[in-house]
Write a protein that holds these residues in place. Structure first.
Motif, mmCIF file in Angstrom:
data_model
loop_
_atom_site.group_PDB
_atom_site.id
_atom_site.type_symbol
_atom_site.label_atom_id
_atom_site.label_comp_id
_atom_site.label_asym_id
_atom_site.label_seq_id
_atom_site.Cartn_x
_atom_site.Cartn_y
_atom_site.Cartn_z
ATOM 1 N N UNK A 15 1.248 -5.754 3.578
ATOM 2 C CA UNK A 15 0.356 -4.639 3.897
ATOM 3 C C UNK A 15 -0.874 -4.770 3.018
ATOM 4 N N UNK A 16 -2.054 -4.942 3.606
ATOM 5 C CA UNK A 16 -3.258 -5.141 2.782
ATOM 6 C C UNK A 16 -3.542 -3.934 1.896
ATOM 7 N N UNK A 17 -4.208 -4.211 0.788
ATOM 8 C CA UNK A 17 -4.551 -3.126 -0.146
ATOM 9 C C UNK A 17 -5.551 -2.162 0.473
ATOM 10 N N UNK A 18 -6.318 -2.655 1.425
ATOM 11 C CA UNK A 18 -7.320 -1.808 2.075
ATOM 12 C C UNK A 18 -6.748 -1.084 3.286
ATOM 13 N N UNK A 19 -5.427 -1.112 3.411
ATOM 14 C CA UNK A 19 -4.773 -0.605 4.624
ATOM 15 C C UNK A 19 -5.213 0.803 4.965
ATOM 16 N N UNK A 20 -5.441 0.989 6.245
ATOM 17 C CA UNK A 20 -5.493 2.329 6.760
ATOM 18 C C UNK A 20 -6.879 2.853 7.082
ATOM 19 N N UNK A 21 -6.895 3.652 8.108
ATOM 20 C CA UNK A 21 -8.093 4.390 8.473
ATOM 21 C C UNK A 21 -7.604 5.654 9.157
ATOM 22 N N UNK B 105 0.826 -1.194 0.000
ATOM 23 C CA UNK B 105 0.000 0.000 0.000
ATOM 24 C C UNK B 105 0.873 1.261 0.000
ATOM 25 N N UNK B 106 0.267 2.431 0.167
ATOM 26 C CA UNK B 106 1.008 3.696 0.064
ATOM 27 C C UNK B 106 2.303 3.642 0.881
#
Lengths: 253, 253
Positions: A246-252, A131-132
């Motif tokens: 790191x999952x592609x949906x990572x982060x909040x 991810x980023x």
């Protein structure tokens, strides 16, 4: 008179299975290869080729030498490790062009990308850069260290995965410790941290730990340090090293 | 029964001179190639090889299919564009492993890195990634857009060079405009901006402009957008496109 060409070519981290055909072709047609001695040592000269090995501290001299030979009609390759565009020789060559002989702007110049250290390390681990992410050089020779610290803080607060290049410096051995102090103040202690040493070369070693337990002194000149985002995780495997990704949906927020 | 293997392999941006020998060898020994249809279309099946083409929206299904075939003893390659570890298939495979059959954790899995779009674009331009940079995917399917905006703000304030992947979305066409609004609020109008389209493929095009003049609508699904740091500069060349590079000494506080 022959027309000179300049290729700025990346060998990747070391293993020849990671050298692109574009780079192999550029090396084969060269009359002159210019680079830091350990990179040239990976190559075998063809008949008639000249190798110009230099120290690591003289990047601008090396760049100017390459441009002068090209202007005289040689087929020159500037040999870089990794990707020449990522903390390597390409920027030095364009700095030399900007400040140098105006004729150099008209030379036939090709940058040949390569596999950079963070990509090799990521491939060995799983998908930690999934991810980023950002890439920061800790080398303090060419920029103020407070700017490095500012960027590490910003990257931690915005929860990027962080790839730290050039984490060890003989001249500035405390920098990596300061960088880790900043990371520890900004991120959770259980954040994944990886020391990836000499990936694709003899002595390859991967050490997976956490931010709380990491010993920054483990980083030497051949090490890339990866610091996970909040979402970077391990997949445990019985009898094998864990995968790190790191999952592609990572982060909040 | 034969032992299955899984390679997650990156073809690079498109041109075959950028495909590593490791990837070429993995493709040659495969029984099954799985990937997004346009990537498989770049390859020619060997006798006995099976191609499993899929739509771009079903990455997890594709990953599970690859893992099932591997577990049954096939020699599988998941074919990815660019570098599979950078906004591509590797993270999806490891997500599937983490959530899937525990036996999958013991499979023989190799990630084969490739040249990512930002590296290809940088090579064409000069050395725009010559200093600290970050890579951000604008794809809004898998993460909250406010997090994307937070990361762009942080990257602008800490003066990273920024590579924006997946800048165009049919489902969310306004996202790139919002991203540019944030960038314009945080950075100087004369900051270098590059739209690099289909580098290494038919239709390759590079457009160099400034943040003040850039039209975000120029970014399509095949475009990578680069936003320079405060130090990124152009070297003008009579009759030729300028070089774009970021000096190694880039940056001040």
């Amino acid at each position: 008179m022959s027309v000179g060409t300049l290729h700025i070519a990346g060998l990747g981290p070391g293993h020849e299975s990671w050298i692109t055909p574009e780079v192999t072709a550029a090396l084969a047609q060269a009359t002159d290869l210019i680079g830091y001695a350990p990179y040239l040592a990976r190559l075998t000269p063809s008949p008639g080729q000249r190798f110009h090995a230099s120290d690591n501290r003289v990047e601008l001299d090396r760049a100017r030498h390459a441009l002068e030979l090209t202007a005289r009609g040689h087929r020159v390759v500037v040999v870089s490790g990794g990707d020449p565009g990522i903390f390597a020789m390409a920027a030095a060559v364009f700095e030399a062009i900007e400040a140098g002989n105006p004729e150099w702007r008209g030379l036939d110049i090709t940058v040949c990308p390569g596999i950079s250290a963070m990509q090799a390390a990521a491939a060995r681990l799983g998908a930690p850069l999934g991810h980023d992410f950002c890439a920061i050089s800790l080398s303090g020779n060419l920029k103020p260290f407070p700017l490095v610290i500012k960027r590490i803080k910003a990257a931690a607060e915005a929860d990027f995965v962080i790839a730290l290049y050039n984490p060890a410096s003989k001249a500035r051995p405390d920098d990596i410790h300061e960088a880790f102090a900043v990371l520890r103040a900004a991120k959770a202690g259980n954040t994944a941290v990886i020391f990836a040493r000499a990936i694709g070369r003899p002595g390859e070693a991967v050490h997976i730990t956490t931010l709380a337990e990491a010993d920054p002194a483990r980083a030497d000149m051949s090490t890339l340090v990866l610091i996970g985002s909040n979402e970077t995780r391990l997949i445990e495997r019985p009898g094998l090293a864990p995968f790190v990704y790191t999952p592609r949906s990572a982060g909040s927020l």
